[in-house]
Motif scaffolding. Structure first.
Motif, PDB file in Angstrom:
ATOM      1  N   ASN A   1       0.846  -1.210   0.000  1.00  0.00           N
ATOM      2  CA  ASN A   1       0.000   0.000   0.000  1.00  0.00           C
ATOM      3  C   ASN A   1       0.869   1.243   0.000  1.00  0.00           C
ATOM      4  O   ASN A   1       1.719   1.334  -0.912  1.00  0.00           O
ATOM      5  CB  ASN A   1      -1.138  -0.031   1.027  1.00  0.00           C
ATOM      6  N   ASP A   2       0.694   2.182   0.882  1.00  0.00           N
ATOM      7  CA  ASP A   2       1.293   3.527   0.753  1.00  0.00           C
ATOM      8  C   ASP A   2       2.781   3.574   0.383  1.00  0.00           C
ATOM      9  O   ASP A   2       3.570   2.816   0.942  1.00  0.00           O
ATOM     10  CB  ASP A   2       1.208   4.267   2.083  1.00  0.00           C
TER      11      ASP A   2
ATOM     12  N   GLN B   1       4.609   0.374   2.107  1.00  0.00           N
ATOM     13  CA  GLN B   1       3.955  -0.554   3.018  1.00  0.00           C
ATOM     14  C   GLN B   1       3.842  -1.913   2.339  1.00  0.00           C
ATOM     15  O   GLN B   1       3.306  -2.018   1.222  1.00  0.00           O
ATOM     16  CB  GLN B   1       2.547  -0.041   3.369  1.00  0.00           C
TER      17      GLN B   1
ATOM     18  N   LYS C   1       2.326  -5.219   8.496  1.00  0.00           N
ATOM     19  CA  LYS C   1       3.050  -4.289   7.608  1.00  0.00           C
ATOM     20  C   LYS C   1       4.531  -4.137   7.938  1.00  0.00           C
ATOM     21  O   LYS C   1       4.912  -3.875   9.076  1.00  0.00           O
ATOM     22  CB  LYS C   1       2.403  -2.895   7.642  1.00  0.00           C
TER      23      LYS C   1
ATOM     24  N   TYR D   1       4.145   1.135  10.346  1.00  0.00           N
ATOM     25  CA  TYR D   1       3.207   1.872   9.495  1.00  0.00           C
ATOM     26  C   TYR D   1       3.899   3.012   8.748  1.00  0.00           C
ATOM     27  O   TYR D   1       5.106   3.228   8.884  1.00  0.00           O
ATOM     28  CB  TYR D   1       2.058   2.415  10.359  1.00  0.00           C
ATOM     29  N   SER D   2       3.119   3.795   8.018  1.00  0.00           N
ATOM     30  CA  SER D   2       3.669   4.758   7.059  1.00  0.00           C
ATOM     31  C   SER D   2       4.502   5.861   7.682  1.00  0.00           C
ATOM     32  O   SER D   2       4.314   6.230   8.837  1.00  0.00           O
ATOM     33  CB  SER D   2       2.528   5.390   6.269  1.00  0.00           C
TER      34      SER D   2
ATOM     35  N   ARG E   1      -1.060   9.169  13.182  1.00  0.00           N
ATOM     36  CA  ARG E   1       0.001   8.428  12.468  1.00  0.00           C
ATOM     37  C   ARG E   1       0.534   9.130  11.224  1.00  0.00           C
ATOM     38  O   ARG E   1       0.075  10.183  10.836  1.00  0.00           O
ATOM     39  CB  ARG E   1      -0.498   7.036  12.088  1.00  0.00           C
ATOM     40  N   ASP E   2       1.504   8.476  10.627  1.00  0.00           N
ATOM     41  CA  ASP E   2       2.076   8.814   9.318  1.00  0.00           C
ATOM     42  C   ASP E   2       2.899  10.106   9.340  1.00  0.00           C
ATOM     43  O   ASP E   2       2.589  11.077   8.631  1.00  0.00           O
ATOM     44  CB  ASP E   2       0.964   8.906   8.254  1.00  0.00           C
TER      45      ASP E   2
ATOM     46  N   GLU F   1      -5.377  10.770   6.971  1.00  0.00           N
ATOM     47  CA  GLU F   1      -4.177   9.945   6.943  1.00  0.00           C
ATOM     48  C   GLU F   1      -3.110  10.593   6.060  1.00  0.00           C
ATOM     49  O   GLU F   1      -3.402  11.458   5.239  1.00  0.00           O
ATOM     50  CB  GLU F   1      -4.506   8.549   6.398  1.00  0.00           C
ATOM     51  N   CYS F   2      -1.896  10.129   6.220  1.00  0.00           N
ATOM     52  CA  CYS F   2      -0.769  10.446   5.331  1.00  0.00           C
ATOM     53  C   CYS F   2      -0.663  11.914   4.928  1.00  0.00           C
ATOM     54  O   CYS F   2      -0.706  12.245   3.739  1.00  0.00           O
ATOM     55  CB  CYS F   2      -0.853   9.562   4.090  1.00  0.00           C
TER      56      CYS F   2
ATOM     57  N   TYR G   1      -4.478   6.694  -3.598  1.00  0.00           N
ATOM     58  CA  TYR G   1      -4.585   6.985  -2.167  1.00  0.00           C
ATOM     59  C   TYR G   1      -3.195   7.212  -1.570  1.00  0.00           C
ATOM     60  O   TYR G   1      -2.187   6.767  -2.111  1.00  0.00           O
ATOM     61  CB  TYR G   1      -5.283   5.813  -1.442  1.00  0.00           C
ATOM     62  N   ALA G   2      -3.188   7.941  -0.446  1.00  0.00           N
ATOM     63  CA  ALA G   2      -1.996   8.094   0.407  1.00  0.00           C
ATOM     64  C   ALA G   2      -0.751   8.563  -0.351  1.00  0.00           C
ATOM     65  O   ALA G   2       0.328   8.005  -0.160  1.00  0.00           O
ATOM     66  CB  ALA G   2      -1.710   6.767   1.119  1.00  0.00           C
TER      67      ALA G   2
ATOM     68  N   TRP H   1      -0.272   5.589  -3.918  1.00  0.00           N
ATOM     69  CA  TRP H   1      -0.635   4.165  -3.996  1.00  0.00           C
ATOM     70  C   TRP H   1      -1.716   4.055  -5.061  1.00  0.00           C
ATOM     71  O   TRP H   1      -2.744   4.739  -4.962  1.00  0.00           O
ATOM     72  CB  TRP H   1      -1.124   3.711  -2.620  1.00  0.00           C
TER      73      TRP H   1
ATOM     74  N   PRO I   1      -8.009   1.475  -0.007  1.00  0.00           N
ATOM     75  CA  PRO I   1      -8.212   0.575   1.132  1.00  0.00           C
ATOM     76  C   PRO I   1      -9.670   0.127   1.255  1.00  0.00           C
ATOM     77  O   PRO I   1     -10.577   0.810   0.778  1.00  0.00           O
ATOM     78  CB  PRO I   1      -7.857   1.446   2.353  1.00  0.00           C
TER      79      PRO I   1
HETATM   80  C1  FRU Z   1      -3.087   4.522   4.680  1.00  0.00           C
HETATM   81  C2  FRU Z   1      -2.728   3.797   5.973  1.00  0.00           C
HETATM   82  C3  FRU Z   1      -1.869   4.679   6.885  1.00  0.00           C
HETATM   83  C4  FRU Z   1      -1.149   3.650   7.721  1.00  0.00           C
HETATM   84  C5  FRU Z   1      -0.898   2.552   6.719  1.00  0.00           C
HETATM   85  C6  FRU Z   1      -0.904   1.160   7.274  1.00  0.00           C
HETATM   86  O1  FRU Z   1      -3.388   3.634   3.646  1.00  0.00           O
HETATM   87  O2  FRU Z   1      -3.900   3.378   6.663  1.00  0.00           O
HETATM   88  O3  FRU Z   1      -2.581   5.627   7.636  1.00  0.00           O
HETATM   89  O4  FRU Z   1       0.034   4.145   8.263  1.00  0.00           O
HETATM   90  O5  FRU Z   1      -1.926   2.672   5.738  1.00  0.00           O
HETATM   91  O6  FRU Z   1      -0.550   0.242   6.282  1.00  0.00           O
END
Ligand code: FRU
Length: 473
Positions: free
Chosen positions: A42-43, A59, A70, A102-103, A170-171, A224-225, A285-286, A302, A306
Motif C-alpha cells: 500500500n502507501d 507498506q 506491515k 506503518y507509514s 500516524r504517518d 491519513e498520510c 490513495y496516500a 498508492w 483501502p
Molecule cells: C493509509 C494507511 C496509513 C497507515 C498505513 C498502514 O493507507 O492506513 O494511515 O500508516 O496505511 O498500512
C-alpha cells in the motif's frame, strides 16, 4: 539488530526463494511501476533522493497478498522508471511497532537517512481500537547507507499528542526548514473529526506540538498520510481523509486524497483553502512527495484503495501479489491549480512512436503511452474493448467507465467536471492506466486486467491527433 529482526530476515529470504520467478513471470506485472515482489503493497513511504539515487519504500505485507502485518519494502532507481527491489529493511521487531511498521517519511542529513514512521501496537482485550486498545508510536530509524536500518528510537507515544484525540495518530512527514525540523501527523479527534498536527523540533528527537490544521466545517473523521510542502510559491497541505460523504461526482471513492492551499506561513496559519481531489479515478490513495536534488517536487501515490476487497477484485491476489504505486509525478501549480504529470524521464523510456491523425483503431503494446490533442469536441477512447474514457463537451465531464466488468475487476464508473478538454495523455502499464488531462490539471488512475490478446485502442473525436509511444516486447 535484534533476534526477532534476524528471524524476519530469514523468513523473508525463504519466502523470496519460494516466490522467485513466480510473480516476475505474471502477465499482469507492470514494467514501469513499483509493485511488490510478493504480497500486498500500500502507501509509498520514505521517498527521497540519497547520494544521487532515488529511494522508494512502501507498506508491504510480504507474506499476505490479501493484506496483513506491515513491513517497509524498499527499492531504488537512477531514473524513477527502472526500479530494483532492495529488500525489507523495516520490520515489526520492537514492542513499540509489533503490529506493523506503518507509514512515514525520510529525511536526509549529513549522509544519514532518517526514517520516521508509526509503530502500530494493538493491545489484547475488549477494545474498539479507536479510543482504546491501540498505540500509535512515532519512531525514528537511522540508516548510514540507505539500505539497512542501524537503530530505532521511540520518539513519541499517544501521551505526547493532544488530549482530545483518539488513539489514531500516524504517518509522520518530516522536513527541515530555516534550521528547524517540522513534522505533520494525521489524526482523528474524539469528536470524529479529521485533523493534521504540526510539531517542531531542534534536534529531530524532542518534538513540541505547535498547532493543528482543520477545515472550517468537519471534513471526514480521520486524515491519513499528511504532507506539507511549498510548490511554485504556494504552501500545499496534502491529506487523505476518511469518512467524507459523496457529493455528486465528487468524493466517489471509499476514501479521498487531495490538497488544500494554505494562505500565509504554515507555522502561523491554520485555515485551509478548498480541498481538491488529486485523482478522479478508482485507484489513488496516500500520496507522498519529496524534493529531488534538481528542485522538482515529485509525488508517488498508492494506485489502490483501502477497504475495497468486497467491491474491487484485484485479480493478481491468487498469483501471490497485489497492488502497485503510481508513476512518479512532477508537481507544479498552473492557473492556481495543482498539476501532476509523469516525470520527464518517461520520454526517454519509449523507443518507437507512431503518429495518429483522426480516428484510430489498432493493437497496443501492454506498456505504452498515447498523447493526444483535441479541438475541444467530444472524445472517446476505448482501451482493451471495455475501458471507456469519454469526454462530453456539452456537460464538460470526463468519464472513466468499465463496460467489461471482468476487465475492471468490479470497478464501474467515475466522472469529473473538467471544463474544456484540450489534451490528454494516457499511460498504460500492463495492468494500470493513468490519464492526465489538460497538462495534468486532472488525473484519473485505475487498475485493469486485460487478457494477453486484449491490448487495443479505439479512438474517436473531432480533430484528434497525437502520438502513440511504446517500446517493443
Ligand atoms: C493509509 C494507511 C496509513 C497507515 C498505513 C498502514 O493507507 O492506513 O494511515 O500508516 O496505511 O498500512
Amino acid at each position: 539488530m535484534n533476534a526477532l529482526h534476524t528471524a524476519w530476515e530469514k523468513l523473508i529470504e525463504e519466502e523470496s526463494r519460494r516466490q522467485k520467478g513466480r510473480t516476475d513471470q505474471d502477465l499482469w506485472r507492470p514494467r514501469l511501476h513499483i509493485a511488490p515482489p510478493a504480497g500486498w503493497l500500500n502507501d509509498p513511504n520514505g521517498l527521497c533522493q540519497y547520494k544521487g539515487i532515488y529511494h522508494a519504500f512502501y507498506q508491504l505485507a510480504y507474506f499476505q497478498p490479501e493484506g496483513g502485518l506491515k513491513f517497509w519494502g524498499h527499492c531504488t532507481s537512477r531514473d524513477l522508471l527502472h526500479w530494483e527491489f532492495q529488500g525489507v529493511p523495516l520490520c515489526p521487531d520492537q514492542p513499540f511497532d509489533c503490529h506493523g511498521a506503518y507509514s512515514g517519511s525520510a529525511l536526509i542529513e549529513e549522509d544519514q537517512m532518517y526514517l520516521f514512521y508509526t509503530g502500530n501496537v494493538k493491545l489484547l482485550g475488549e477494545h474498539d481500537y479507536v479510543n482504546t486498545g491501540r498505540e500509535s508510536n512515532t519512531v525514528m530509524a537511522v540508516s548510514s547507507d540507505g539500505m539497512r536500518v542501524d537503530t530505532k528510537e521511540l520518539l513519541m507515544t499517544n501521551g505526547d499528542y493532544p488530549d482530545d484525540l483518539t488513539r489514531h495518530v500516524r504517518d509522520p512527514k518530516v522536513w527541515k526548514q530555516d534550521g528547524r525540523y517540522y513534522m505533520v501527523l494525521g489524526a482523528r479527534t474524539r469528536e470524529d473529526e479529521g485533523t493534521v498536527l504540526l510539531f517542531s523540533s531542534e534536534d529531530k528527537k524532542r518534538w513540541n506540538y505547535a498547532h493543528r490544521f482543520r477545515m472550517e466545517k468537519p471534513f471526514g473523521y480521520m486524515w491519513e498520510c499528511p504532507d506539507l510542502y511549498v510548490l511554485d510559491g504556494h504552501t500545499v497541505l496534502s491529506i487523505s481523509p476518511q469518512g467524507v460523504e459523496q457529493d455528486g461526482l465528487r468524493f466517489a471513492n471509499k476514501y479521498q486524497s487531495g490538497t488544500c492551499f494554505l494562505s500565509g506561513d504554515f507555522r502561523v496559519t491554520k485555515a485551509l483553502g478548498e480541498f481538491r481531489e488529486l485523482d478522479g479515478g478508482f485507484d489513488f490513495y496516500a500520496p507522498q512527495t519529496f524534493l529531488a536534488d534538481d528542485g522538482r517536487r515529485i509525488q508517488i501515490g498508492w494506485m489502490g484503495m483501502p477497504d475495497m476487497e468486497k467491491v474491487y477484485r484485484n485479480r493478481t491476489v491468487g498469483r501471490g501479489w497485489q497492488n502497485m504505486l503510481t508513476i512518479p509525478r512532477e508537481l507544479s501549480v498552473r492557473d492556481g491549480i495543482l498539476c501532476q504529470n509523469p516525470v520527464r524521464e518517461l520520454k526517454e523510456w519509449w523507443k518507437e512512436e507512431r503518429r495518429i491523425k483522426g480516428a484510430y483503431s489498432g493493437p497496443l503494446e501492454p506498456c505504452c503511452e498515447l498523447e493526444l490533442t483535441t479541438e475541444g469536441g467530444d472524445v472517446k477512447v476505448v482501451l482493451a474493448g471495455g475501458l471507456v474514457l469519454r469526454y462530453e463537451k456539452a456537460e464538460g465531464i470526463f468519464w472513466m467507465e468499465f463496460t467489461d466488468p471482468l476487465l475492471g475487476g468490479g470497478r464501474d464508473i467515475r466522472g469529473r467536471q473538467v471544463g474544456a478538454l484540450r489534451d490528454l495523455r494516457i499511460l498504460v502499464d500492463v495492468s494500470g492506466v493513468e490519464v492526465f488531462l489538460n497538462g495534468g490539471q486532472d488525473v484519473f488512475s485505475t487498475r485493469f486486467y486485460p487478457e494477453k490478446d486484449q491490448y487495443h485502442a479505439a479512438i474517436e473525436g473531432d480533430g484528434i491527433e497525437g502520438v502513440l509511444r511504446y517500446r517493443e516486447g
